[in-house]
Design a protein around this motif. Structure first.
Motif, mmCIF file in Angstrom:
data_model
loop_
_atom_site.group_PDB
_atom_site.id
_atom_site.type_symbol
_atom_site.label_atom_id
_atom_site.label_comp_id
_atom_site.label_asym_id
_atom_site.label_seq_id
_atom_site.Cartn_x
_atom_site.Cartn_y
_atom_site.Cartn_z
ATOM 1 N N GLU A 66 19.708 14.578 -33.204
ATOM 2 C CA GLU A 66 18.515 14.525 -34.063
ATOM 3 C C GLU A 66 17.263 14.787 -33.216
ATOM 4 O OE1 GLU A 66 16.286 11.379 -37.096
ATOM 5 O OE2 GLU A 66 17.820 10.654 -35.735
ATOM 6 N N SER A 67 16.303 15.465 -33.808
ATOM 7 C CA SER A 67 15.057 15.764 -33.086
ATOM 8 C C SER A 67 14.099 14.586 -33.136
ATOM 9 C CB SER A 67 14.366 16.979 -33.686
ATOM 10 O OG SER A 67 15.078 18.145 -33.393
ATOM 11 N N GLY A 68 13.505 14.321 -31.997
ATOM 12 C CA GLY A 68 12.404 13.372 -31.904
ATOM 13 C C GLY A 68 11.140 14.154 -31.617
ATOM 14 N N ASN A 69 10.043 13.726 -32.202
ATOM 15 C CA ASN A 69 8.776 14.436 -32.021
ATOM 16 C C ASN A 69 7.688 13.454 -31.613
ATOM 17 O OD1 ASN A 69 9.610 17.132 -33.057
ATOM 18 N ND2 ASN A 69 10.023 15.914 -34.881
ATOM 19 N N LEU A 70 6.878 13.880 -30.676
ATOM 20 C CA LEU A 70 5.716 13.102 -30.277
ATOM 21 C C LEU A 70 4.665 14.039 -29.707
ATOM 22 C CD1 LEU A 70 6.137 12.826 -26.938
ATOM 23 C CD2 LEU A 70 7.690 11.058 -27.677
ATOM 24 N N THR A 71 3.529 13.486 -29.368
ATOM 25 C CA THR A 71 2.425 14.257 -28.806
ATOM 26 C C THR A 71 2.043 13.652 -27.465
ATOM 27 O OG1 THR A 71 1.606 14.761 -31.018
ATOM 28 C CG2 THR A 71 0.063 15.054 -29.198
ATOM 29 N N ILE A 72 1.913 14.493 -26.455
ATOM 30 C CA ILE A 72 1.448 14.074 -25.135
ATOM 31 C C ILE A 72 -0.019 14.484 -25.022
ATOM 32 C CG2 ILE A 72 1.750 14.359 -22.639
ATOM 33 C CD1 ILE A 72 4.661 15.263 -23.282
ATOM 34 N N GLY A 73 -0.876 13.581 -24.563
ATOM 35 C CA GLY A 73 -2.301 13.890 -24.475
ATOM 36 C C GLY A 73 -2.925 13.476 -23.157
ATOM 37 N N ILE A 74 -3.981 14.206 -22.801
ATOM 38 C CA ILE A 74 -4.739 13.942 -21.569
ATOM 39 C C ILE A 74 -6.222 14.123 -21.870
ATOM 40 C CG2 ILE A 74 -5.117 14.591 -19.146
ATOM 41 C CD1 ILE A 74 -2.410 16.103 -19.307
ATOM 42 N N VAL A 75 -7.059 13.248 -21.313
ATOM 43 C CA VAL A 75 -8.510 13.421 -21.337
ATOM 44 C C VAL A 75 -9.015 13.169 -19.919
ATOM 45 C CG1 VAL A 75 -10.700 12.698 -22.345
ATOM 46 C CG2 VAL A 75 -8.624 12.620 -23.740
ATOM 47 N N ASN A 76 -9.835 14.084 -19.406
ATOM 48 C CA ASN A 76 -10.360 14.018 -18.044
ATOM 49 C C ASN A 76 -11.718 13.320 -18.030
ATOM 50 O OD1 ASN A 76 -11.403 14.443 -15.501
ATOM 51 N ND2 ASN A 76 -11.273 16.663 -15.571
ATOM 52 N N HIS A 77 -11.770 12.133 -17.448
ATOM 53 C CA HIS A 77 -13.031 11.413 -17.203
ATOM 54 C C HIS A 77 -13.215 11.220 -15.697
ATOM 55 C CE1 HIS A 77 -13.518 10.527 -21.438
ATOM 56 N NE2 HIS A 77 -12.325 9.956 -21.485
#
Length: 186
Positions: A66-77
């Motif tokens: 089964e497929s799992g889905n998520l989002t990876i995120g980055i913010v540069n401070h």
């Protein structure tokens, strides 16, 4: 005597004008500082999001294949341009409490690089993402797994997975972990 009174009045006028000028300059300085705060802490935001782009409802239970889905995120401070290098690893755990991890069971699923300009830290108002990557995966064998997300600044890490896991547990690298139970179809 009249000359002394005139001198005192002139001195009072000059002092009043001087104090008024200092007050105006002080108010302008406070307004400038409020409008242009200096960022005193530099850091990177590194996160994963589940369904509907929220910080919950992650794919922690899946059926094999089964497929799992998520989002990876980055913010540069960080206050400077940074090239980020990300890695995603899947590691089979030996038990359901995920306490024993064998790095020999580790498989790198993905790696990516992105260069981000610094983004000012805004405390008030709506939060905004800077970089997001949709990520889909599937695991074909049942069992208990850990999915590790590592993020390195400026240089790709040449360390082996055991050392990366040790650094992650010591909080010396940016990392995220997701426990996943994979079930057989019945």
């Amino acid at each position: 005597m009249k000359a002394e009174i005139m001198d005192k009045e002139n001195i009072n006028k000059v002092l009043t004008g001087f104090l008024l000028l200092i007050l105006i300059i002080s108010i302008m300085g406070v307004v400038y500082i409020i409008k242009h705060p200096k960022q005193s802490e530099y850091f990177s935001e590194f996160y994963i999001l589940g369904k509907n782009g929220m910080a919950y409802d992650y794919p922690t239970e899946l059926y094999s294949g089964e497929s799992g889905n998520l989002t990876i995120g980055i913010v540069n401070h960080e206050g400077r341009n940074v090239t980020y290098h990300g890695e995603t690893w899947l590691i089979k755990s030996n038990n359901t409490n995920y306490s024993t991890i064998n790095a020999e069971n580790a498989v790198m699923l993905d790696n990516y690089s992105v260069r981000l300009e610094p983004k000012p830290l805004i405390v008030e108002g709506d939060w905004e993402s800077q970089f997001q990557k949709n990520y889909s995966f599937s695991i074909n064998n049942s069992g208990d797994y850990q999915m590790w997300f590592f993020l390195f600044k400026d240089n790709v890490s040449n360390k082996n997975i055991s050392k990366k896991l040790q650094d992650a547990n010591n909080n010396t690298i940016l990392s995220l972990k997701l426990n996943i139970a994979v079930l057989n179809w019945t």
